[in-house]
Design a protein around this motif. Structure first.
Motif, PDB file in Angstrom:
ATOM      1  N   ASN A 127       0.835  -1.202   0.000  1.00 44.85           N
ATOM      2  CA  ASN A 127       0.000   0.000   0.000  1.00 44.85           C
ATOM      3  C   ASN A 127       0.875   1.260   0.000  1.00 44.85           C
ATOM      4  O   ASN A 127       0.601   2.220  -0.739  1.00 44.85           O
ATOM      5  N   GLY A 128       1.926   1.248   0.813  1.00 42.18           N
ATOM      6  CA  GLY A 128       2.824   2.392   0.865  1.00 42.18           C
ATOM      7  C   GLY A 128       3.496   2.658  -0.470  1.00 42.18           C
ATOM      8  O   GLY A 128       3.623   3.813  -0.888  1.00 42.18           O
ATOM      9  N   ILE A 131       0.898   4.253  -2.937  1.00 42.65           N
ATOM     10  CA  ILE A 131       0.651   5.663  -2.639  1.00 42.65           C
ATOM     11  C   ILE A 131       1.861   6.500  -2.988  1.00 42.65           C
ATOM     12  O   ILE A 131       1.746   7.586  -3.577  1.00 42.65           O
ATOM     13  N   LEU A 187      -4.872  11.467   3.070  1.00 40.43           N
ATOM     14  CA  LEU A 187      -4.326  10.210   3.558  1.00 40.43           C
ATOM     15  C   LEU A 187      -4.602  10.001   5.036  1.00 40.43           C
ATOM     16  O   LEU A 187      -4.652  10.938   5.822  1.00 40.43           O
ATOM     17  N   LYS A 188      -4.766   8.737   5.393  1.00 40.53           N
ATOM     18  CA  LYS A 188      -4.934   8.365   6.796  1.00 40.53           C
ATOM     19  C   LYS A 188      -3.557   8.185   7.442  1.00 40.53           C
ATOM     20  O   LYS A 188      -2.554   8.027   6.754  1.00 40.53           O
ATOM     21  N   THR A 190      -2.496   5.628   8.914  1.00 39.23           N
ATOM     22  CA  THR A 190      -1.956   4.324   8.520  1.00 39.23           C
ATOM     23  C   THR A 190      -1.313   4.389   7.136  1.00 39.23           C
ATOM     24  O   THR A 190      -0.332   3.688   6.880  1.00 39.23           O
ATOM     25  N   ASP A 191      -1.851   5.223   6.259  1.00 42.86           N
ATOM     26  CA  ASP A 191      -1.246   5.396   4.938  1.00 42.86           C
ATOM     27  C   ASP A 191       0.147   6.014   5.066  1.00 42.86           C
ATOM     28  O   ASP A 191       1.083   5.616   4.365  1.00 42.86           O
ATOM     29  N   ASP A 194       2.492   3.436   6.164  1.00 41.69           N
ATOM     30  CA  ASP A 194       2.780   2.518   5.066  1.00 41.69           C
ATOM     31  C   ASP A 194       3.809   3.117   4.104  1.00 41.69           C
ATOM     32  O   ASP A 194       4.677   2.396   3.581  1.00 41.69           O
TER      33      ASP A 194
END
Length: 208
Positions: A127-128, A131, A187-188, A190-191, A194
């Motif tokens: 995911n990281g 993004i 972005l959250k 957690t994002d 990541d």
């Protein structure tokens, strides 16, 4: 012509002398300090270092510890150019040091802190990476080593990067031409974590 362009050719020896003041917090080689409380500035992009030192001086980036050292009477445009060029020229090793059996813990720790490798950050690397490639790579480079005035991210302390990303999202620090928050605002947390996890996979060198 910008002030950064108008100054004379950079003097690396003069920059090294100026860096003696910076070393109290950032380390003698700009390797950072207190495990990320003070960021790593060695090997950073010249354009980024110049613009940030100017921002500290102009108070467009607020940082009280930096303010006294970046005033015109303390740090001229030529000084900014020189110390930025010097720090950008410093190449920290990208492989873990080899130690002798007799090296004590302090010697080992000091050597390891001067390596351009940081601990692998937790998070979803896939995911990281997605993004990062979509939102960050255009300015910071596919390899995370920055472009022009956009900073190098690889090798920077993860806790420092997270703190700065949160500052961007809160509007406490301008991020890019899109405004006070830029691409990070949707972005959250957690994002963000990541992204940090992904950045630490781009490093060279193995485990200590």
């Amino acid at each position: 012509m910008s002030a950064a362009v108008a100054v004379k050719a950079q003097n690396l020896e003069r920059g090294k002398e100026i860096n003696a003041t910076c070393a109290g917090c950032h380390g003698d080689l700009g390797q950072g300090g207190k495990r990320g409380e003070y960021p790593r500035i060695s090997g950073q992009r010249v354009g980024y270092l110049v613009t940030q030192l100017q921002a500290f001086r102009d108070r467009t980036r607020l940082n009280l510890p930096m303010f006294p050292y970046t005033q015109e009477r303390e740090l001229s445009e030529q000084d900014i150019a020189d110390v930025s060029a010097y720090l950008a020229s410093v190449e920290l090793p990208t492989e873990w040091p080899k130690f002798s059996p007799g090296d004590d813990a302090l010697t080992r720790l000091a050597a390891m802190e001067k390596v351009m490798i940081i601990a692998r950050a937790p998070g979803d690397v896939d995911n990281g990476g997605r993004i990062y490639r979509e939102e960050c790579a255009l300015c910071h480079g596919e390899d995370g080593r920055g472009k022009r005035k956009f900073p190098r991210l690889v090798g920077q302390y993860s806790n420092y990067l997270l703190k700065q990303m949160e500052a961007y999202r809160k509007g406490e620090r301008p991020h890019d031409e899109e405004g006070m928050t830029g691409a990070l605002i949707p972005l959250k947390t957690t994002d963000l974590q990541d992204i940090l996890a992904y950045l630490t996979t781009l490093q060279t060198g193995g485990k200590p």
